[in-house]
Write a protein that holds these residues in place. Sequence first.
Motif, short mmCIF file in Angstrom:
data_model
loop_
_atom_site.label_atom_id
_atom_site.label_comp_id
_atom_site.label_asym_id
_atom_site.label_seq_id
_atom_site.Cartn_x
_atom_site.Cartn_y
_atom_site.Cartn_z
N MET A 346 0.81 -1.21 0.00
CA MET A 346 0.00 0.00 0.00
C MET A 346 0.85 1.27 0.00
O MET A 346 0.52 2.24 -0.67
CB MET A 346 -0.96 -0.01 1.19
N PHE A 347 1.95 1.26 0.75
CA PHE A 347 2.82 2.44 0.73
C PHE A 347 3.46 2.61 -0.64
O PHE A 347 3.68 3.73 -1.11
CB PHE A 347 3.90 2.34 1.81
N GLY A 348 3.74 1.49 -1.31
CA GLY A 348 4.27 1.56 -2.67
C GLY A 348 3.29 2.20 -3.63
O GLY A 348 3.65 3.09 -4.42
N VAL A 349 2.02 1.78 -3.58
CA VAL A 349 0.99 2.38 -4.44
C VAL A 349 0.82 3.85 -4.10
O VAL A 349 0.65 4.70 -4.98
CB VAL A 349 -0.34 1.62 -4.28
N SER A 350 0.87 4.18 -2.80
CA SER A 350 0.72 5.57 -2.36
C SER A 350 1.81 6.47 -2.93
O SER A 350 1.53 7.56 -3.42
CB SER A 350 0.73 5.63 -0.84
N ILE A 351 3.05 5.99 -2.87
CA ILE A 351 4.18 6.80 -3.40
C ILE A 351 4.05 6.98 -4.89
O ILE A 351 4.28 8.07 -5.43
CB ILE A 351 5.52 6.11 -3.03
N LEU A 352 3.66 5.92 -5.60
CA LEU A 352 3.48 6.03 -7.05
C LEU A 352 2.37 7.01 -7.40
O LEU A 352 2.48 7.80 -8.34
CB LEU A 352 3.18 4.65 -7.64
N ALA A 353 1.26 6.96 -6.62
CA ALA A 353 0.15 7.88 -6.87
C ALA A 353 0.57 9.32 -6.60
O ALA A 353 0.18 10.24 -7.34
CB ALA A 353 -1.03 7.51 -5.99
N LEU A 363 0.56 -2.20 -10.67
CA LEU A 363 0.00 -3.55 -10.68
C LEU A 363 0.81 -4.49 -9.78
O LEU A 363 0.24 -5.28 -9.02
CB LEU A 363 -0.01 -4.08 -12.13
N VAL A 364 2.13 -4.37 -9.81
CA VAL A 364 3.00 -5.22 -8.99
C VAL A 364 2.72 -5.00 -7.50
O VAL A 364 2.57 -5.96 -6.73
CB VAL A 364 4.49 -4.94 -9.30
N PHE A 365 2.64 -3.73 -7.09
CA PHE A 365 2.40 -3.44 -5.67
C PHE A 365 1.01 -3.88 -5.22
O PHE A 365 0.83 -4.35 -4.09
CB PHE A 365 2.60 -1.95 -5.39
N ILE A 366 0.00 -3.73 -6.09
CA ILE A 366 -1.35 -4.17 -5.74
C ILE A 366 -1.39 -5.69 -5.57
O ILE A 366 -1.97 -6.21 -4.61
CB ILE A 366 -2.37 -3.72 -6.81
N ILE A 367 -0.75 -6.40 -6.48
CA ILE A 367 -0.73 -7.87 -6.39
C ILE A 367 0.08 -8.31 -5.18
O ILE A 367 -0.30 -9.26 -4.47
CB ILE A 367 -0.18 -8.48 -7.70
#
Length: 473
Positions: A346-353, A363-367
């Motif tokens: 989730m922190f990975g998706v947050s940083i990307l967003a 996609l990788v972080f969500i999976i």
Amino acid sequence: MKSKTTTSYVISITLIATLGGLLFGYDTAVISGAEQSVQLYLIDSLGLGSWVHGLTVSSALIGCIIGGLISGLFSNNIGRKNSLIIAASLFFVSALGSAYPEFLFFNVGEPSVSLLIMFNLYRIIGGIGVGMASAISPTYIGEIAPQEVRGKLVSWYQFAIIFGQLVVYFVNWGIVNGQSSEWVNDIGWRYMFASETIPALLFFILLFYVPETPRYLASQNNEDKALSILEKINGSKDRAKLVLSDIRTSLNAKDTTGKLFSYGKTVIVVGILLSVFQQFVGINVALYYAPRIFESMGAGANASMLQTVVMGIVNVIFTVIAIQTVDKWGRKPLLIVGSIGMAIGMFGVSILAQNEIIGIWTLVFIIFYTASYMMSWGPICWVLLSEIFPNKIRGQAMAIAVAGQWAANFLISSTYPPMMEFSGSMTYGFYGLMSVLSIIFVWKMIPETKGKSLEQLEDIWKKDSTEEKVFNL
């Protein structure tokens, strides 16, 4: 040693009970393929906004809260088996009604606020079935299963949830594949909801072939039948008599009243927090809105459905990992490892967003996030909820915990669209923070239940029936 016949018997009745989980997954995930069509037909055409959209996507959760709350009343008064039969009936009615909400009262192609309310009413009916099944199915399996494989068998309930979601992803993809968006928005979404009638009818029929749980039968003073079932489950009359003796001792204990807090408040608080954390980490956002999330990454409608199927396959694989390890490694280690993985995802998706980077890494972080959840909080939460509550209060305590779970689910799912409008980075960051807090909760408050009978676990709470207790196990 159990005979092959005994093992087959336990597995067969467990698989039938897990169909409640399959329908749970099917019903909650079917909206992922239909929600954009429903939005066009019943929300955008009426000029309604994102809050109504969020509430419509999550309306079944209102029923889930109701179903969770009343599950204890039903399971304690008419039994686990009969309560599941009622839940199966509600699944069937909801599937037909959601597919054709215009039935009797409205005309097709004429959207109105009243039709929107009727659609949500049918979704709520299905939600009541989900809420009942989500409390009673794991309870049923936990009360049937021998203690040495209880974790594995209850974990199959989560596998059934994920398998149900995977099935509906394939069904939804199959329905939209090769079809025009106009056809999907006109007819296709109705097929998605109607497809649920098949597993609902199968569940309803097969439930007539499973026994009531021995612990419920013993609570109703039907010990002869309870002993007969325990003998089939354990493969030995002597072992069955020992288990029944423990059950009888538990039910006849004079130091507890059978009232909700008669074993102290801690066990109830732990059950509720288990349920709340399972939802506050944001898993159902990924499940309900998966196609929309992938479309926001640049995938077309068909491609987003396919990516959702891929995610579903990953979920199944990692749920199997949990099933194979829960009775070997224990409950606490899996939960802590899973929480760490969810936080990273989730922190990975947050940083990307935050940096407006949308692509394969999202996609990788969500999976990675969902895989971490499926090997930990997905199945283990249900295992613990089926184990930690003492016999005398299991029905009512499970009802409160599951109702709390669905209330948390509703809050997280319904607030996702407006939260995303405000800030995608903060939204996913919040779910990451909840994953971190769940680590502390597990470390401080969750007892290890591996290898203990349900009656042995009661001793944990009996020692603390008059004061709060924090576990450091």
